[in-house]
Design an enzyme around this catalytic site. Structure first.
Site, PDB file in Angstrom:
ATOM      1  N   TYR A  39       0.881  -1.240   0.057  1.00 50.61           N
ATOM      2  CA  TYR A  39       0.111  -0.053  -0.018  1.00 50.61           C
ATOM      3  C   TYR A  39       0.949   1.583   0.056  1.00 50.61           C
ATOM      4  O   TYR A  39       0.652   2.114  -0.719  1.00 50.61           O
ATOM      5  CB  TYR A  39      -0.820  -0.041   1.189  1.00 50.61           C
TER       6      TYR A  39
HETATM    7  O1  LIG Z   1      -8.445  -5.186  14.382  1.00 46.14           O
HETATM    8  C1  LIG Z   1      -7.394  -4.442  14.205  1.00 46.14           C
HETATM    9  C2  LIG Z   1      -6.885  -3.426  13.420  1.00 46.14           C
HETATM   10  C3  LIG Z   1      -6.030  -2.834  13.475  1.00 46.14           C
HETATM   11  N1  LIG Z   1      -5.273  -3.147  14.565  1.00 46.14           N
HETATM   12  C4  LIG Z   1      -3.783  -2.336  14.737  1.00 46.14           C
HETATM   13  O2  LIG Z   1      -4.152  -0.988  14.694  1.00 46.14           O
HETATM   14  C5  LIG Z   1      -2.875  -0.135  14.103  1.00 46.14           C
HETATM   15  C6  LIG Z   1      -3.668   0.920  12.948  1.00 46.14           C
HETATM   16  O3  LIG Z   1      -3.961  -0.138  12.057  1.00 46.14           O
HETATM   17  P1  LIG Z   1      -5.105   0.578  11.018  1.00 46.14           P
HETATM   18  O4  LIG Z   1      -5.281  -0.562   9.949  1.00 46.14           O
HETATM   19  O5  LIG Z   1      -6.378   1.205  11.771  1.00 46.14           O
HETATM   20  O6  LIG Z   1      -4.254   1.527  10.221  1.00 46.14           O
HETATM   21  P2  LIG Z   1      -2.839   1.644   9.506  1.00 46.14           P
HETATM   22  O7  LIG Z   1      -1.975   2.343  10.402  1.00 46.14           O
HETATM   23  O8  LIG Z   1      -2.503   0.278   9.157  1.00 46.14           O
HETATM   24  O9  LIG Z   1      -3.132   2.433   8.237  1.00 46.14           O
HETATM   25  C7  LIG Z   1      -4.092   3.594   8.080  1.00 46.14           C
HETATM   26  O10 LIG Z   1      -3.426   4.520   8.099  1.00 46.14           O
HETATM   27  C8  LIG Z   1      -2.833   5.162   7.004  1.00 46.14           C
HETATM   28  C9  LIG Z   1      -3.610   5.290   5.729  1.00 46.14           C
HETATM   29  O11 LIG Z   1      -3.137   5.793   4.651  1.00 46.14           O
HETATM   30  C10 LIG Z   1      -4.192   3.735   5.801  1.00 46.14           C
HETATM   31  O12 LIG Z   1      -5.154   3.942   4.510  1.00 46.14           O
HETATM   32  C11 LIG Z   1      -4.809   3.354   6.891  1.00 46.14           C
HETATM   33  O13 LIG Z   1      -5.226   1.901   6.659  1.00 46.14           O
HETATM   34  C12 LIG Z   1      -2.081  -1.320  13.631  1.00 46.14           C
HETATM   35  O14 LIG Z   1      -1.009  -1.282  14.575  1.00 46.14           O
HETATM   36  C13 LIG Z   1      -2.749  -2.423  13.548  1.00 46.14           C
HETATM   37  O15 LIG Z   1      -2.262  -3.571  13.643  1.00 46.14           O
HETATM   38  C14 LIG Z   1      -5.464  -4.264  15.431  1.00 46.14           C
HETATM   39  O16 LIG Z   1      -4.808  -4.151  16.446  1.00 46.14           O
HETATM   40  N2  LIG Z   1      -6.521  -4.495  15.206  1.00 46.14           N
END
Ligand SMILES: O=c1ccn([C@@H]2O[C@H](COP(=O)(O)OP(=O)(O)O[C@H]3OC[C@@H](O)[C@H](O)[C@H]3O)[C@@H](O)[C@H]2O)c(=O)[nH]1
Length: 418
Positions: free
Chosen positions: A220
């Site tokens: 991504y």
């Molecule tokens: O069910 C979940 C979802 C997410 N997480 C954690 O929460 C944190 C944040 O994850 P998210 O998927 O919410 O967000 P991300 O940081 O991966 O990316 C996000 O931010 C940047 C944007 O540009 C992306 O489009 C967006 O998906 C990560 O550490 C992930 O592992 C969980 O622990 N459990």
């Protein structure tokens, strides 16, 4: 691909075909034909009635010409979470808005709400199209006089991108190419591009400035970096005004509870932390899974910079207003404050009032331990600063929307093109 514009022209073709085939020599056939004419007439009336209900029907000529003092913005992905909030803000500020969306991730329900809020002719139109279809995109630009493009449309789940990298590389880079090529061909001069903190990967030093080297670690982030490079290379020999906004983690909802985040239930396993928390709070899922507890952070979970969607769209409007020909502006859009996943979940429990059950899982592929922004450049140059820096308050607005929309945007949210 289907769009209402094409339906109209197909309707015209069908009508002329059926009339062209008439043969009045045989009286029996004549009755048949009269029946057919009546049927065709009623179907045409029905089609026109339905099209009149659709936002695209409102005076296409208004959308097809530039009007002094009116800025017409093409919002790609405007049926999605961030795109719909941006469209709402633009409409409130009296911009003219055309939304293009293939509804693979966005929701027609969000467009309908915008249409109800801004029903006047010449304010908002929706075109159902896929940006991968260059011909369709060219037709849209031929039929509309855009002053600027906000390019939101993209697949955007870090976890999903590690599982389906080709989908991400394809969707993010080639659709951006189509948008740029078509803008150049039609002389559309301003682009606001949605990029991400994921392009930085896992930098050694925090907070992240726009000068921090971009070393993305998941497909991504890599695809978004590629799209940025395409835009930057193109802009070197173009007089286009370009603003690249690198968002951190977007949360929250329209405070009046009209729009919200309605991710596809079938993509739940890839979903963002906000959606996962609310699903658990609403009992749709038995609990929340925290993915990774052994990161080198204070509590072992990942740290992110959570930015309220209303602040993010404010940054877009400021970027649009300050964009200058032959200039590229690149800005981080974040609060400057990092919160761990555990802190996020605590805030979510407080905002929802629900004691969410938590399971601890191993790390998710593609994740980086810690990112938070240094937003001083955007503050200095665009006079933008995040107004909502309290996680719980942003989550409360999102929770309000969740409670009001127990089925998301309803049936329309299941329309899928991919
Ligand atoms: O069910 C979940 C979802 C997410 N997480 C954690 O929460 C944190 C944040 O994850 P998210 O998927 O919410 O967000 P991300 O940081 O991966 O990316 C996000 O931010 C940047 C944007 O540009 C992306 O489009 C967006 O998906 C990560 O550490 C992930 O592992 C969980 O622990 N459990």
């Amino acid at each position: 691909m289907f769009n209402f514009g094409r339906a109209r022209s197909q309707g015209r073709q069908n009508r002329s075909m059926s009339l062209g085939g008439l043969d009045y020599a045989d009286p029996k056939k004549k009755n048949n034909y009269l029946g057919k004419i009546l049927l065709t007439a009623s179907l045409t009336a029905l089609c026109i009635f339905m099209l009149k209900q659709s936002p695209t029907f409102n005076t296409p000529s208004v959308f097809s010409r530039h009007e002094p003092g009116v800025t017409h913005v093409l919002v790609t992905g405007g049926a999605g979470y961030i795109g719909s909030h941006a469209a709402l803000r633009l409409l409130k500020e009296s911009y003219r808005v055309t939304i293009v969306d293939n509804l693979s991730r966005g929701n027609l329900g969000a467009v309908k709400i915008l249409q109800e809020l801004f029903p006047e002719p010449g304010r908002l139109q929706f075109i159902y199209a896929d940006l991968g279809d260059a011909k369709a995109v060219n037709k849209i630009f031929t039929e509309n006089a855009f002053d600027a493009v906000m390019h939101f449309a993209a697949v955007a789940y870090v976890g999903e991108s590690t599982q389906f990298p080709l989908k991400y590389y394809h969707n993010i880079t080639s659709n951006t190419l189509v948008v740029l090529e078509t803008m150049a061909a039609h002389g559309v001069k301003t682009l606001i591009y949605s990029s991400t903190c994921a392009t930085y990967g896992e930098p050694d030093t925090m907070p992240i400035t726009e000068e921090t080297p971009q070393v993305p670690i998941n497909p991504y982030g890599k695809a978004k970096k590629m799209a940025e490079d395409i835009i930057l290379d193109f802009s070197k020999n173009s007089n286009m005004a370009v603003m690249i906004l690198r968002y951190f983690n977007v949360i929250g909802s329209d405070p009046e509870g009209r729009l919200g985040e309605a991710p596809r239930p079938e993509l739940r396993e890839h979903g963002r932390i906000s959606g996962a928390c609310f699903d658990a709070a609403r009992g749709i899922m038995p609990g929340l899974q925290i993915k990774g507890t052994d990161y080198k952070t204070a509590d072992g979970t990942c740290v992110r910079d959570y930015i309220d969607v209303t602040d993010l769209v404010d940054a877009h409007v400021k970027a649009l207003q300050k964009a200058k020909p032959r200039k590229v502006g690149i800005y981080n859009v974040g609060t400057g404050k990092g919160s761990s996943v555990k802190e996020f979940v605590e805030a979510c429990k407080k905002a929802t009032g629900v004691e969410i059950k938590i399971d601890y899982l191993p790390r998710r592929a593609g994740d980086y331990a810690e990112v938070y922004s240094d937003p001083s450049k955007i503050r200095k140059e665009l006079n933008w600063t995040a107004k909502h820096t309290n996680l719980k308050e942003s989550l409360e607005t999102a929770w309000r929307w969740q409670k009001l929309h127990r089925n998301g945007y309803g049936l329309t949210s299941s329309v899928s093109v991919y």
